[in-house]
Design a protein around this motif. Structure first.
Motif, PDB file in Angstrom:
ATOM      1  N   TYR A  47      10.406   1.495   2.897  1.00  0.00           N
ATOM      2  CA  TYR A  47       9.705   1.884   1.664  1.00  0.00           C
ATOM      3  C   TYR A  47       9.763   3.392   1.443  1.00  0.00           C
ATOM      4  O   TYR A  47       9.708   3.853   0.298  1.00  0.00           O
ATOM      5  N   ALA A  48       9.888   4.156   2.504  1.00  0.00           N
ATOM      6  CA  ALA A  48      10.093   5.596   2.330  1.00  0.00           C
ATOM      7  C   ALA A  48      11.428   5.855   1.641  1.00  0.00           C
ATOM      8  O   ALA A  48      11.536   6.715   0.745  1.00  0.00           O
ATOM      9  N   SER A  68      11.110   4.729  -2.096  1.00  0.00           N
ATOM     10  CA  SER A  68      10.328   5.644  -2.928  1.00  0.00           C
ATOM     11  C   SER A  68      11.155   6.843  -3.373  1.00  0.00           C
ATOM     12  O   SER A  68      10.888   7.447  -4.417  1.00  0.00           O
ATOM     13  N   GLN A  69      12.189   7.181  -2.591  1.00  0.00           N
ATOM     14  CA  GLN A  69      13.082   8.287  -2.943  1.00  0.00           C
ATOM     15  C   GLN A  69      14.317   7.804  -3.698  1.00  0.00           C
ATOM     16  O   GLN A  69      15.214   8.584  -3.991  1.00  0.00           O
ATOM     17  N   GLN A  70      14.342   6.488  -3.986  1.00  0.00           N
ATOM     18  CA  GLN A  70      15.449   5.876  -4.735  1.00  0.00           C
ATOM     19  C   GLN A  70      16.797   6.113  -4.046  1.00  0.00           C
ATOM     20  O   GLN A  70      17.821   6.337  -4.692  1.00  0.00           O
ATOM     21  N   ARG A  71      16.801   5.988  -2.737  1.00  0.00           N
ATOM     22  CA  ARG A  71      18.031   6.180  -1.953  1.00  0.00           C
ATOM     23  C   ARG A  71      18.678   4.804  -1.737  1.00  0.00           C
ATOM     24  O   ARG A  71      18.743   4.264  -0.639  1.00  0.00           O
ATOM     25  N   ARG A  98       8.266  12.698   7.052  1.00  0.00           N
ATOM     26  CA  ARG A  98       7.378  12.888   8.200  1.00  0.00           C
ATOM     27  C   ARG A  98       6.244  11.861   8.183  1.00  0.00           C
ATOM     28  O   ARG A  98       5.901  11.269   9.213  1.00  0.00           O
ATOM     29  N   THR A  99       5.652  11.635   7.002  1.00  0.00           N
ATOM     30  CA  THR A  99       4.570  10.660   6.886  1.00  0.00           C
ATOM     31  C   THR A  99       5.045   9.273   7.295  1.00  0.00           C
ATOM     32  O   THR A  99       4.367   8.565   8.054  1.00  0.00           O
ATOM     33  N   ALA A 100       6.227   8.863   6.818  1.00  0.00           N
ATOM     34  CA  ALA A 100       6.741   7.528   7.115  1.00  0.00           C
ATOM     35  C   ALA A 100       7.021   7.352   8.603  1.00  0.00           C
ATOM     36  O   ALA A 100       6.686   6.314   9.195  1.00  0.00           O
ATOM     37  N   ILE A 101       7.615   8.356   9.240  1.00  0.00           N
ATOM     38  CA  ILE A 101       7.950   8.241  10.659  1.00  0.00           C
ATOM     39  C   ILE A 101       6.684   8.217  11.518  1.00  0.00           C
ATOM     40  O   ILE A 101       6.582   7.484  12.504  1.00  0.00           O
ATOM     41  N   GLN A 102       5.676   8.995  11.122  1.00  0.00           N
ATOM     42  CA  GLN A 102       4.408   8.967  11.858  1.00  0.00           C
ATOM     43  C   GLN A 102       3.760   7.585  11.776  1.00  0.00           C
ATOM     44  O   GLN A 102       3.298   7.024  12.780  1.00  0.00           O
ATOM     45  N   ALA A 104       0.827  -1.199   0.000  1.00  0.00           N
ATOM     46  CA  ALA A 104       0.000   0.000   0.000  1.00  0.00           C
ATOM     47  C   ALA A 104       0.863   1.252   0.000  1.00  0.00           C
ATOM     48  O   ALA A 104       0.524   2.262  -0.619  1.00  0.00           O
ATOM     49  N   ALA A 105       2.020   1.189   0.687  1.00  0.00           N
ATOM     50  CA  ALA A 105       2.822   2.398   0.885  1.00  0.00           C
ATOM     51  C   ALA A 105       3.689   2.746  -0.311  1.00  0.00           C
ATOM     52  O   ALA A 105       3.785   3.920  -0.693  1.00  0.00           O
ATOM     53  N   LEU A 106       4.354   1.748  -0.927  1.00  0.00           N
ATOM     54  CA  LEU A 106       5.333   2.071  -1.962  1.00  0.00           C
ATOM     55  C   LEU A 106       4.730   2.802  -3.161  1.00  0.00           C
ATOM     56  O   LEU A 106       5.290   3.811  -3.611  1.00  0.00           O
TER      57      LEU A 106
END
Length: 440
Positions: free
Chosen positions: A380-381, A384-387, A313-317, A295-297
């Motif tokens: 997944y955060a 999503s940023q390709q890090r 912020r969304t991922a940490i919350q 759901a997240a990716l």
């Protein structure tokens, strides 16, 4: 129509679009995972009834987990790199998608066939080696199974590619269809005896999964014939992350392989006991972890592709929320572990003594649940940023932590030490991911 309380409705209205899409995806994927896990639970019950804690299950799990290692690596890389890239393709160059899809299918077919041939030639020899730790009976059974189970590799890798395309479009049928191999093994085990049900049920299950994933994509015009000439300009961004993710995924998948080799040296039944406990754990984790990731990716990747801020912020919350949910599930799992194991397995050749051993391990296994739940959304955060470089470094740290903790704990605690070592891996990696995201 039932009206929500005003304070609750106001709270929901204030949620950002990313939170709403994540919550909606979690509910849908969670339902599909629940259906698939019921199929998995039924399969485990049938295997326990037919084989109990035995050399047959030891051999099957050892070979299957070795086969799963390259599958997990390639599939994890494809999903991690492809879903963010697909989000960017839809945003920037949708006309290029069909050509790249057909070339990617052709490349994946070639990789799957090469891996299958390699496993067919190499695995029967490997499992017979004394240093692996299997006793002669286990090694003979594993060698016979390895000849056939090697061909799970091409089937499973193609299934993972089709699943990634489905997930990239923010559809989740792939999650429901992951129960196909378990259902096929269940039917085979109920109808036949010997080792053949485990072999043919596994092969048939993955073949059915490929077919059921391909048909809906074809009906929507999203499944082109494979092409073996690779000219798309999108290979460069694909491979930009592929190498780093290949190393990172390979290292992370070593965590499970390490368990197999440590357990193989602990005597007959150790692999089966560990396998049953981790299967129960996967039933507990799967509903949350697969739902979170799938759901997240797509949501986080689309947010990043559109240039919007706030992913960290969304991922940490969400990690904090999921950690709390994990604590609750861990507590329930600890107290209900005797009931869960007895209900699932204690019949046929699976005795009360086997229940005691598996239940004791399960109580250690559930300690990793809160850390794992939180780490999934954080990883997944980053994806999503390709890090990918940070992910590779975190994977390296995870393997080192696993080896150190397992080497220290297994001599004193046996199989329980392996499970505590895994919990330590997720704790350390989760803390490091929070630190990396906060830096951004």
């Amino acid at each position: 129509m039932i009206q929500l309380p005003k304070w609750l409705q106001a709270r929901l209205d204030r949620l950002g679009s990313d939170h709403k899409q994540l919550a909606r995806g979690l509910l849908l994927v969670g339902f599909f995972v629940l259906v698939g896990k019921f199929a998995g639970a039924a399969k485990e019950m049938a295997v326990a009834w037919r084989y109990g804690v035995s050399e047959t299950v030891d051999a099957y799990l050892f070979v299957f987990n070795l086969v799963q290692w390259p599958i997990a690596i390639v599939a994890g890389v494809i999903g991690a790199v492809l879903v963010p890239l697909a989000a960017r393709l839809r945003q920037e160059a949708p006309q290029d998608t069909p050509g790249f899809r057909s070339e990617l299918l052709g490349g994946t077919l070639l990789v799957g066939l090469c891996l299958g041939i390699g496993a067919w030639l190499f695995l029967p020899w490997l499992v017979q080696q004394p240093w692996v730790g299997l006793n002669p009976g286990q090694a003979d059974l594993a060698g016979q199974m390895a000849t056939w189970l090697a061909w799970v590799l091409p089937l499973a890798i193609i299934a993972r590619l089709l699943a990634a395309w489905t997930m990239a479009a923010n559809r989740h049928l792939n999650t429901l269809l992951e129960g196909a191999p378990a259902l096929a093994i269940l039917v085979a085990v109920l109808l036949m005896g010997g080792t053949e049900p485990l072999i043919w049920g596994t092969l048939a299950g993955f073949a059915i999964q490929v077919l059921l994933l391909f048909l809906p994509l074809a009906l929507r015009g999203e499944a082109e014939a494979p092409v073996f000439v690779f000219r798309s300009r999108h290979w460069r961004p694909f491979f930009a992350g592929f190498g780093l993710m290949l190393v990172g995924q390979g290292l992370m998948s070593l965590v499970d392989i390490i368990d197999q080799f440590f357990a193989a040296r602990l005597g007959t039944g150790a692999l089966s006991t560990l396998g049953y406990s981790t299967r129960v754990l996967s039933l507990i984790l799967g509903l949350g972890t697969i739902a979170i990731g799938r759901a997240a990716l797509p949501v986080l990747s689309r947010t990043h592709a559109e240039g919007r801020a706030g992913i960290e912020r969304t991922a940490i919350q969400w990690a904090g929320l999921l950690f709390g949910i994990g604590i609750l599930i861990m507590t329930i799992g600890f107290w209900l572990s005797p009931v869960i194991v007895e209900l699932l397995f204690e019949r046929g050749r699976f005795t009360g003594d086997d229940t005691e051993r598996v239940m004791g391990l399960l109580r250690y296994a559930v300690l990793q649940v809160p850390f794992y739940f939180a780490s999934i959304i954080l990883s997944y955060a980053l994806l999503s940023q390709q890090r990918y470089r940070e992910i590779m470094m975190l994977a390296t740290v995870s393997v080192v932590v696993k080896l150190v903790l397992a080497s220290v704990l297994v001599p004193f605690l046996g199989l329980a030490g392996l499970l505590l070592a895994t919990a330590g891996v997720y704790f350390v990696s989760g803390m490091l991911m929070v630190w990396v995201l906060r830096r951004q």
